[in-house]
Design an enzyme around this catalytic site. Sequence first.
Site, PDB file in Angstrom:
ATOM      1  N   HIS A   1       1.060  -1.355   0.723  1.00  0.00           N
ATOM      2  CA  HIS A   1      -0.293   0.400  -0.089  1.00  0.00           C
ATOM      3  C   HIS A   1       0.882   1.377  -0.351  1.00  0.00           C
ATOM      4  CE1 HIS A   1      -3.477   2.868   1.270  1.00  0.00           C
ATOM      5  NE2 HIS A   1      -4.582   2.013   0.921  1.00  0.00           N
TER       6      HIS A   1
ATOM      7  N   ASP B   1      -7.887  -5.187   0.133  1.00  0.00           N
ATOM      8  CA  ASP B   1      -8.365  -6.509  -1.100  1.00  0.00           C
ATOM      9  C   ASP B   1      -8.016  -7.812  -0.639  1.00  0.00           C
ATOM     10  OD1 ASP B   1      -7.607  -3.521  -2.782  1.00  0.00           O
ATOM     11  OD2 ASP B   1      -9.954  -4.040  -2.123  1.00  0.00           O
TER      12      ASP B   1
HETATM   13  C1  SDX Z   1      -6.262   0.214  -3.242  1.00  0.00           C
HETATM   14  O1  SDX Z   1      -4.696   4.438  -2.194  1.00  0.00           O
HETATM   15  C2  SDX Z   1      -5.272   4.227  -1.600  1.00  0.00           C
HETATM   16  O2  SDX Z   1      -5.953   4.492  -0.352  1.00  0.00           O
HETATM   17  C3  SDX Z   1      -5.641   3.146  -2.392  1.00  0.00           C
HETATM   18  C4  SDX Z   1      -7.024   1.940  -1.260  1.00  0.00           C
HETATM   19  C5  SDX Z   1      -8.100   2.781  -0.918  1.00  0.00           C
HETATM   20  O3  SDX Z   1      -9.057   2.412   0.008  1.00  0.00           O
HETATM   21  O4  SDX Z   1      -9.081   3.340  -2.090  1.00  0.00           O
HETATM   22  O5  SDX Z   1      -6.573   1.318   0.098  1.00  0.00           O
HETATM   23  C6  SDX Z   1      -7.425   0.791  -2.133  1.00  0.00           C
HETATM   24  O6  SDX Z   1      -5.956   0.175  -3.602  1.00  0.00           O
HETATM   25  C7  SDX Z   1      -5.363  -0.882  -2.133  1.00  0.00           C
HETATM   26  C8  SDX Z   1      -4.190  -1.317  -2.878  1.00  0.00           C
HETATM   27  C9  SDX Z   1      -4.541  -2.514  -3.546  1.00  0.00           C
HETATM   28  N1  SDX Z   1      -3.846  -2.900  -4.778  1.00  0.00           N
HETATM   29  C10 SDX Z   1      -2.763  -4.172  -4.539  1.00  0.00           C
HETATM   30  O7  SDX Z   1      -2.920  -5.229  -3.826  1.00  0.00           O
HETATM   31  C11 SDX Z   1      -2.161  -4.282  -6.019  1.00  0.00           C
HETATM   32  C12 SDX Z   1      -0.772  -4.573  -5.533  1.00  0.00           C
HETATM   33  N2  SDX Z   1       0.006  -3.527  -4.670  1.00  0.00           N
HETATM   34  C13 SDX Z   1       0.964  -3.054  -5.812  1.00  0.00           C
HETATM   35  O8  SDX Z   1       1.147  -2.558  -7.011  1.00  0.00           O
HETATM   36  C14 SDX Z   1       1.373  -2.060  -5.323  1.00  0.00           C
HETATM   37  O9  SDX Z   1       2.063  -2.115  -3.424  1.00  0.00           O
HETATM   38  C15 SDX Z   1       0.326  -0.898  -4.555  1.00  0.00           C
HETATM   39  C16 SDX Z   1      -0.137  -0.337  -5.868  1.00  0.00           C
HETATM   40  C17 SDX Z   1      -0.801  -0.737  -3.468  1.00  0.00           C
HETATM   41  C18 SDX Z   1       2.030   0.659  -4.392  1.00  0.00           C
HETATM   42  O10 SDX Z   1       2.605   1.063  -4.624  1.00  0.00           O
HETATM   43  P1  SDX Z   1       3.358   2.188  -4.597  1.00  0.00           P
HETATM   44  O11 SDX Z   1       3.162   2.783  -3.273  1.00  0.00           O
HETATM   45  O12 SDX Z   1       3.917   2.596  -5.919  1.00  0.00           O
HETATM   46  O13 SDX Z   1       4.071   1.205  -4.330  1.00  0.00           O
HETATM   47  P2  SDX Z   1       5.864   0.842  -5.206  1.00  0.00           P
HETATM   48  O14 SDX Z   1       4.967   0.066  -6.396  1.00  0.00           O
HETATM   49  O15 SDX Z   1       7.178   1.555  -5.435  1.00  0.00           O
HETATM   50  O16 SDX Z   1       6.586  -0.630  -4.126  1.00  0.00           O
HETATM   51  C19 SDX Z   1       6.983  -0.435  -3.382  1.00  0.00           C
HETATM   52  C20 SDX Z   1       8.488  -1.895  -3.784  1.00  0.00           C
HETATM   53  C21 SDX Z   1       8.646  -1.271  -5.270  1.00  0.00           C
HETATM   54  O17 SDX Z   1       9.923  -2.480  -4.909  1.00  0.00           O
HETATM   55  P3  SDX Z   1      11.061  -1.787  -5.055  1.00  0.00           P
HETATM   56  O18 SDX Z   1      10.901  -0.666  -6.824  1.00  0.00           O
HETATM   57  O19 SDX Z   1      11.306  -0.439  -4.302  1.00  0.00           O
HETATM   58  O20 SDX Z   1      12.844  -3.056  -5.460  1.00  0.00           O
HETATM   59  O21 SDX Z   1       7.455  -2.382  -3.530  1.00  0.00           O
HETATM   60  C22 SDX Z   1       6.907  -3.477  -4.191  1.00  0.00           C
HETATM   61  C23 SDX Z   1       7.148  -3.065  -5.409  1.00  0.00           C
HETATM   62  O22 SDX Z   1       8.554  -4.032  -6.388  1.00  0.00           O
HETATM   63  N3  SDX Z   1       6.132  -4.155  -3.984  1.00  0.00           N
HETATM   64  C24 SDX Z   1       5.750  -5.531  -4.232  1.00  0.00           C
HETATM   65  C25 SDX Z   1       3.966  -5.609  -4.302  1.00  0.00           C
HETATM   66  N4  SDX Z   1       4.183  -4.010  -3.728  1.00  0.00           N
HETATM   67  C26 SDX Z   1       4.497  -3.860  -3.859  1.00  0.00           C
HETATM   68  N5  SDX Z   1       6.065  -6.450  -4.162  1.00  0.00           N
HETATM   69  C27 SDX Z   1       5.214  -7.811  -4.456  1.00  0.00           C
HETATM   70  N6  SDX Z   1       3.889  -7.393  -4.776  1.00  0.00           N
HETATM   71  C28 SDX Z   1       3.237  -6.088  -4.283  1.00  0.00           C
HETATM   72  N7  SDX Z   1       1.681  -7.006  -3.648  1.00  0.00           N
END
Ligand code: SDX
Length: 427
Positions: free
Chosen positions: A305, A362
């Site tokens: 998140h 989720d």
């Molecule tokens: C919702 O914003 C809100 O409040 C949203 C929400 C709401 O109520 O409105 O809470 C609802 O959207 C919840 C999130 C649902 N999405 C998912 O579950 C999809 C999987 N999660 C990711 O795509 C990600 O964690 C996000 C999109 C939720 C957050 O992305 P960020 O904050 O941009 O973080 P990032 O993508 O930069 O990740 C940081 C690191 C990265 O690695 P590095 O590049 O630093 O090496 O963590 C890794 C990412 O690769 N990473 C994951 C991961 N999520 C982040 N690696 C594996 N699996 C994951 N799920």
Amino acid sequence: MGEQAKISVGGMVTDNAVLKGSVGPDVIDIRKLYAQTKMFTFDPGFTSTASCESALTYIDGEEGVLLHRGYPIGQLAENSSFMEVSYLLLNGELPTAEKLDNFTYTISRHTMLHEQLMQFYRGFRRDAHPMAIMCGVVGALSAFYHDSTDISDPQHRKISSHRLIAKMPTIAAAAYKYSIGQPFVSPDNSLSYTGNFMRMTFGVAAEPYELHPAVEQAMDRIFILHADHEQNASTSTVRLAGSSGANPFACIAAGIACLWGPAHGGANEAALNMLREIGTPDKIPHFIERAKDKNDPFRLMGFGHRVYKNYDPRATVMQSTVREVFDALKVDDPLFETAMRLEELALSDDYFIEKKLFPNVDFYSGIILSAIGFPTTMFTVLFALARTVGWVAQWNEMISDPGQKIGRPRQLYTGPTQRDYSPIGNR
Ligand code: SDX
């Protein structure tokens, strides 16, 4: 004068006021920075940017805290109802019994849809994704309510907000009915908001509809958990659309479109599909390795998140709700065991610990919704149904802010500098 943040750049030092909220991070007011320095700040994902001032929802991502108008989400999930939380978000205070009854009655009087609007469904294929239908039908509402699109009129804003909150269940249920070829079921306003939705979705004219009280309570709680969440991507979309003066129906349709993405509200559908792809717990290590592999686009859906670097408090409530629904419906879905094992293994893995990736709202919701009988394609529709009250509350807060102006970010330009057109024969 309060605390100032000095920004020294280009041989110039600017003093920027530090603004304090009631709780949470202070902000550096950079509204005059461009005028003073001819420079922009640069923050494409808005990771360090506060886009607005708001009194609706507070999140402490490090502590896993979520408050709606100051009330912890756990207490609201345990003691409140979606109608009461909707009133709280819109009006700022918990209602008296009389005010709650009046609000609920008002909402119930806007649940029906114009018969012409029902024709929109017939233009879609039966297998159309219901989120595509939601985008189209909700946006089309602006064609039916010319009597309330003057956003400068508080009464117009109020009735538009009530219409949107009231009609989303009817629109969502009709999308499901259309997908399975069953006739639409009209609202029954003698039922609760959530009970009405469930009957419109799963009831049929041929027989009475019985809703298990534990299922009704679980759905109402799921709506509470999804009601609002600060300045997430879809809420920011609604605010930006609203800042141009667009009508509320068009703004909410824009929010629905943004929510659909798998990185946002589409994650509940993606998370259950992921659990089904994993299947049994013995396959989990393989998928965890894939999630950690930078060359593999696979991510653990329902994990991570932007704000929560601790457990999403909504996921905690969601996990306990799974057991309540399973007990009530006497179902035993092995995917729940797989989900809990996946959580256990991921949270003990250095990669997830270091990056502070926890289950979010989720991760478990799909298991509950699937047990209740919703197809995965309806999961994000349910998220949009519940989030509508948050979107309209945020939209109202923005529009009624006297300092409100159109949102218009700038950019760091990296394209070609000016050059002259060359005739095609010279290229
Ligand atoms: C919702 O914003 C809100 O409040 C949203 C929400 C709401 O109520 O409105 O809470 C609802 O959207 C919840 C999130 C649902 N999405 C998912 O579950 C999809 C999987 N999660 C990711 O795509 C990600 O964690 C996000 C999109 C939720 C957050 O992305 P960020 O904050 O941009 O973080 P990032 O993508 O930069 O990740 C940081 C690191 C990265 O690695 P590095 O590049 O630093 O090496 O963590 C890794 C990412 O690769 N990473 C994951 C991961 N999520 C982040 N690696 C594996 N699996 C994951 N799920």
